[in-house]
Design an enzyme around this catalytic site. Structure first.
Site, PDB file in Angstrom:
ATOM      1  N   LYS A  56      53.998 -33.584  -6.698  1.00 34.28           N
ATOM      2  CA  LYS A  56      52.758 -34.303  -7.012  1.00 34.28           C
ATOM      3  C   LYS A  56      51.648 -33.309  -7.381  1.00 34.28           C
ATOM      4  O   LYS A  56      50.924 -33.491  -8.365  1.00 34.28           O
ATOM      5  CB  LYS A  56      52.316 -35.146  -5.799  1.00 34.28           C
ATOM      6  CG  LYS A  56      53.195 -36.375  -5.566  1.00 34.28           C
ATOM      7  CD  LYS A  56      52.934 -37.003  -4.197  1.00 34.28           C
ATOM      8  CE  LYS A  56      53.892 -38.160  -3.935  1.00 34.28           C
ATOM      9  NZ  LYS A  56      53.811 -38.710  -2.572  1.00 34.28           N
ATOM     10  N   GLN A 100      50.609 -37.833   3.101  1.00 33.67           N
ATOM     11  CA  GLN A 100      52.041 -38.028   2.881  1.00 33.67           C
ATOM     12  C   GLN A 100      52.682 -38.668   4.116  1.00 33.67           C
ATOM     13  O   GLN A 100      52.504 -38.201   5.238  1.00 33.67           O
ATOM     14  CB  GLN A 100      52.716 -36.673   2.566  1.00 33.67           C
ATOM     15  CG  GLN A 100      54.192 -36.749   2.275  1.00 33.67           C
ATOM     16  CD  GLN A 100      54.535 -37.520   1.000  1.00 33.67           C
ATOM     17  OE1 GLN A 100      53.839 -37.421  -0.021  1.00 33.67           O
ATOM     18  NE2 GLN A 100      55.592 -38.313   1.042  1.00 33.67           N
ATOM     19  N   ASP A 123      46.809 -44.105  -2.843  1.00 33.67           N
ATOM     20  CA  ASP A 123      48.120 -44.687  -2.549  1.00 33.67           C
ATOM     21  C   ASP A 123      48.041 -46.206  -2.446  1.00 33.67           C
ATOM     22  O   ASP A 123      49.074 -46.879  -2.451  1.00 33.67           O
ATOM     23  CB  ASP A 123      48.657 -44.137  -1.211  1.00 33.67           C
ATOM     24  CG  ASP A 123      49.690 -43.040  -1.421  1.00 33.67           C
ATOM     25  OD1 ASP A 123      50.268 -42.977  -2.524  1.00 33.67           O
ATOM     26  OD2 ASP A 123      49.906 -42.254  -0.481  1.00 33.67           O
TER      27      ASP A 123
END
Ligand code: NDP
Length: 297
Positions: A56, A100, A123
């Site tokens: 990412k 994460q 997200d």
């Protein structure tokens, strides 16, 4: 003659989306004299998470964004992690925050996610953004849609121009894939069914799907007999299995690709399908976050 499904090339569609976002990043820099910035928080040293995070970061930098990595020890306290999130919320330079998952078991993931400022929640997991995605309509311009289902949706749009009235069957009901996927397809006026581990006669359900999205985490579970001829199949699964030919691991999806490709009209491969789209959508969400923050000033 055996049918061979069209391959929906996630890698290609993702590279086009990244290129489009790169142009918008350049324009953003010119207009606002600043660089869209993604902060990535990784707790612990889970090898799969390390790979995801570094990919990412690399791709964000490639399209001209800044990335701040915050790597924390696996023993970090919930309090300290909250402090880091708050610091990033208050940092004017940071536009997007990605924590994460999964987090270690001593940390309440919901508490951490809901501590992220919703306007930086790229997200799309914050309860406010989940709610806006669920309500849909105009609120979709104010939310962030979770990257994996957004990637699946964009691949479907690329392949089917009008999904109205199609029956979509989603296998899996997780908050990060199955449920938001269902909402996106409802918004497109699909008839949506969600099946899960307690569903009876799952194959009967999936066989009704014009669209089948598999997000289960069980290697090669979806067989050709589960699929209606001509259906479009999106395989979200990422499963590492032994490769007897090489003695090494290989990645497979939740769909038995070779068998299903004989009946489906189109299918996403693993790797090279949903995975690259997820990252491209994260970058799109980060740029959107930067633009919304500038507009809200
Ligand atoms: P979860 O484990 O959170 O959810 C899995 C879902 O599958 C659950 O709803 C579960 O049902 C259902 N399920 C499990 N076993 C069965 C079964 N035998 N029959 C029917 N349904 C079943 O997984 P995620 O949604 O997070 O991820 C799913 C897959 O997608 C994984 O392989 C993951 O690695 C992959 N993934 C890929 C991403 C990408 O970028 N390509 C991103 C995110 C995930 P129940 O709720 O009843 O337990």
């Amino acid at each position: 003659m055996t049918n061979v499904a069209k391959v929906i090339n996630g890698k290609l569609i993702a590279s086009e989306l990244r290129a489009e976002t790169a142009v918008k990043v350049e324009n953003f820099k010119k207009e606002f004299s600043k660089v869209p910035t993604l902060a990535v928080v990784l707790v612990g040293e889970d090898p799969a998470s390390q790979v995801y995070v570094s990919t990412k970061s690399k791709m964000a930098k490639e399209i001209g964004m800044d990335v701040e990595d915050h790597y924390l020890d696996v023993t970090v306290s919930e309090e300290k992690l909250l402090e880091v999130v708050n610091m990033l919320n208050n940092d004017q330079k940071v536009n997007g925050i990605l924590v994460q998952l999964p987090l270690p078991s001593h940390i309440d993931s919901r508490l951490i996610i809901d501590a992220i400022d919703p306007i930086k929640d790229v997200d799309g997991f914050h309860a406010i953004n989940v709610g806006r995605n669920s309500i849909g309509g105009d609120l979709l311009d104010k939310t962030f849609t979770p990257c994996t289902p957004l990637g699946c949706y964009l691949m479907l749009k690329n392949h089917i121009s009008d999904m109205k009235g199609l029956h979509a069957v989603i296998i899996g009901r997780s908050n990060i894939v199955g449920k938001p996927m269902a909402q996106l397809l409802l918004e497109e006026s699909c008839t949506v069914s969600i099946v899960h581990s307690k569903t009876k006669n799952i194959e009967e359900m999936t066989r009704q799907g014009d669209i089948v999205v598999a997000a289960v985490g069980r290697p090669l579970m979806v067989k050709k007999e589960w699929i209606k001829p001509g259906a479009v199949v999106i395989d979200v699964g990422i499963n590492r299995v032994d490769n007897p030919n090489t003695g090494k691991n290989k990645l497979v999806g939740d769909v038995d690709y070779d068998g299903v490709a004989e009946v489906a009209s189109a299918i996403t491969p693993v790797p090279g399908g949903v995975g690259p789209m997820t990252i491209a959508c994260l970058l799109k969400n980060t740029l959107d976050a930067a633009l919304r923050q500038e507009k809200s000033k």
